[in-house]
Enzyme design. Sequence first.
Site, PDB file in Angstrom:
ATOM      1  N   ASP A 195      27.594 -39.072 -19.608  1.00 12.44           N
ATOM      2  CA  ASP A 195      27.830 -40.504 -19.787  1.00 12.44           C
ATOM      3  C   ASP A 195      26.526 -41.163 -20.217  1.00 12.44           C
ATOM      4  O   ASP A 195      26.126 -42.200 -19.681  1.00 12.44           O
ATOM      5  CB  ASP A 195      28.359 -41.113 -18.487  1.00 12.44           C
ATOM      6  N   ASP A 211      22.474 -42.381 -13.113  1.00 13.29           N
ATOM      7  CA  ASP A 211      23.924 -42.301 -12.906  1.00 13.29           C
ATOM      8  C   ASP A 211      24.545 -41.033 -13.497  1.00 13.29           C
ATOM      9  O   ASP A 211      25.182 -41.052 -14.551  1.00 13.29           O
ATOM     10  CB  ASP A 211      24.610 -43.536 -13.484  1.00 13.29           C
TER      11      ASP A 211
END
Length: 322
Positions: A195, A211
């Site tokens: 991501d 993240d």
Amino acid sequence: MNYYALTPDAIVDAMMSIGLHVDSGLMALNSYENRVYRFKSDQDGALVAKFYRPGRWSRAQIQEEHNFLFALAKAKVRVALPLVRDQQSVFVFNDMLFAVWPAVAGRQFEADNLDQLEALGEQLGRLHQVGATFPLVHRPTLSTDDYLLRARKVLVTEAQIPAKLKEEFFKRLDALIARTCVLYQPKQQLSLHCDCHASNILWHDGPWLLDFDDCRTGPAVQDLWMMLSGSRQEQLMQLDTLLAGYESVREFDSSELALIEPLRAMRMVNYMAWLAARWSDPAFPANFPWFNTPDYWQQQLRVLDEQLQLLAAPPLSLTSWN
């Protein structure tokens, strides 16, 4: 403790259960999939606590993400490491899984800054060096079964598509799925961030990758293509800059450039399904008020058409740039 209505008292109690004190500044951060809070501990400094959405990842899958981070940091990849208490980095409080990180200071990553882009490429090369030898055995693979076929089932049952648009929407969606399944044939797969976009990067004496909640196995280009934007010529310049940093560490297989548009199609469909599946969470209608409206679904018809055209076009080629 209610995940959908976490109270300050519950958060404080969870932190105290692992010996952390919330002394000031408890603030919810912009996160939809999980519940994330920043606070100040006089003893441990600025910290970020993440409460994982129930049922999304198992404890073993979350621990695998953390183990990946520890391996990356050892290889000099700039990642934030979760706090460890009694040899644990995944904690449980009232049946809810959570973890805590030191807050990373930095400014927004500038995706149009070529120096920063080249530095990011070097970090992604290091990440993939580790990813090539660190299998994620508990995490899923980036696949058309998950991102397209499963996502389609979610859209059938959960999306509020107007009746007059539904037949045409699924006709175009099915054409996109069929074409993408033909084109998405990765030769090599490794452990990825998965991501990697500008909002998950901070700049402080270099790029910091944040993240890893979506980390999984897939082709290397998945961690590169979301940095590309603008015209085809602009994308080639950005790609050339990224790869200058990347290939200072690790060779990149240029045949993977043919996977960029299939990957974009997969992300697009998966994103629609993600919003539809989460629509019962009060945070989603509040933060995505444009979703599930007639105008939104009308726009998606155009988006699907545009992506079908991109799937039919020749892929990016480094030879056409160099």
